[in-house]
Design an enzyme around this catalytic site. Sequence first.
Site, PDB file in Angstrom:
ATOM      1  N   GLU A 270      -5.394  -9.087   1.185  1.00  0.00           N
ATOM      2  CA  GLU A 270      -5.990  -8.440   2.464  1.00  0.00           C
ATOM      3  C   GLU A 270      -7.086  -8.242   1.943  1.00  0.00           C
ATOM      4  O   GLU A 270      -7.903  -7.233   1.173  1.00  0.00           O
ATOM      5  CB  GLU A 270      -5.277  -6.955   3.073  1.00  0.00           C
TER       6      GLU A 270
ATOM      7  N   GLU B 135       0.199  -1.022  -0.303  1.00  0.00           N
ATOM      8  CA  GLU B 135      -0.032   0.012   0.350  1.00  0.00           C
ATOM      9  C   GLU B 135       0.792   1.300  -0.158  1.00  0.00           C
ATOM     10  O   GLU B 135       1.232   1.939   0.845  1.00  0.00           O
ATOM     11  CB  GLU B 135      -0.896   0.436   0.924  1.00  0.00           C
TER      12      GLU B 135
END
Length: 447
Positions: free
Chosen positions: A353, A166
């Site tokens: 995720e 991320e």
Amino acid sequence: MTRDFPENFIWGSATASYQVEGAAHEDGKGPSVWNEFEKRPSAIIDNCTGDVSCDQYHQYKKDVAIMRDIGFDVYRFSLAWSRIFPEGTGAMNPKGIDYYKRLCDELLANGIEPYITFYHWDLPQALQDKCGGWQSRDCAKYFADYVEKTTVALEGRCKNFFTVNEFLGCTDQGYFNGVCAPGIKLTKKGRNQVRHNMLLAHGMGLQVLRDVMPQARVGIAENPVFMTPVLDTPEHVDAAKRAFREINGHFITAIMEGGYPDSYLEAEGGDAPEVKDGDFKLISAPMDFLGLNIYYGRLVRFAPELEKKYEIFFDDAATEWTDCNGMFQPAAIYWGSRIVNELWSPKEIIISENGTSNMDRPAADGEVYDVFRIKYLRSYLESMSRAIRDGVPITGYLHWSFLDNLEWRSGYRRRFGLTFVNYRTQERIPKLSAKFFKELIRTGRIA
């Protein structure tokens, strides 16, 4: 019995070093930017720190035993760069790398493949002090050196790697909004350069992995702004695809297409980052898989009356909210993965995720009945199964998270884990959702 997922589907869960390891100042570990950031009053809710957290540094055998009982195929965890290289570069800390060797060995002995993330936001503070961290291209070079030396030192224990997790959580949140470590507020131009330097780090890390371990499988774990068409009709689907590509032009589009799209460069104008010859050859090098961290998406409609020809609904009314301020939109996992596949055809997609938080607490009988998480999982997994049936090459699902943990600036209040953690005693209690997940893995069916 009909399966919802193929027999070779990969199941597991994920964590990040700062959030679960603890042992923040033990065995030669250097401070990270988060160890420094947490010192600021109220930087983290309740003025929490990662000094102890879930103490996985000492409790890893207990944790792996729980993973084995649930039936994990893989465990994705990140390395604390400053545990291995306290100064970010230079001499390796033997006790630091030995911990990760022991963790990998314990996983492998229990039939669980380690999936390593090299960077999940905890930059060594020494590099922030030395060169301004990700404000400098030098940081990408230090990252590549860390990846190379660490991979060699692990001696083949791990074969699957994520370079970066991320980008936005570090770049914009850490160097522009200042709400995450290192807590800096740069100009737009400075932020855009930080973004580019992190893309470069990914590319350089990927290159050295190819050099020192040709058999390794490498990708990223990215959470772009996902788009969901308001209707499943050609004009709205096309609008969602265009919106996704343009809104994410600074990260995933740049990686997958080998350059920044014109829409991004035009929007940034004089604030666009400096790009040197050869940067995008590294940044856009082929990956073995693309990790997507999918939680929610934005609704998009075809809007012929607007210049962009699409409208994104950014208001909260477009999405149902969970009790812990997390968005609940199961269709995002279908449309997110489908749009990525239709735009760029990655070799394979891993949902790196997905999960939700709640204020989970043990009941009188000592069990944790997180029924909302089961509702959440059922809905998202059904959406993922639909994507697979429609030809999206999703090969694995890694739940966020294995353990309740330090949720960055939100502290310890929000609990994402399949496993409850008593932070005072370090007791672990697999929640009802862990039992649901265990049955899912055993049968390949959504119960």
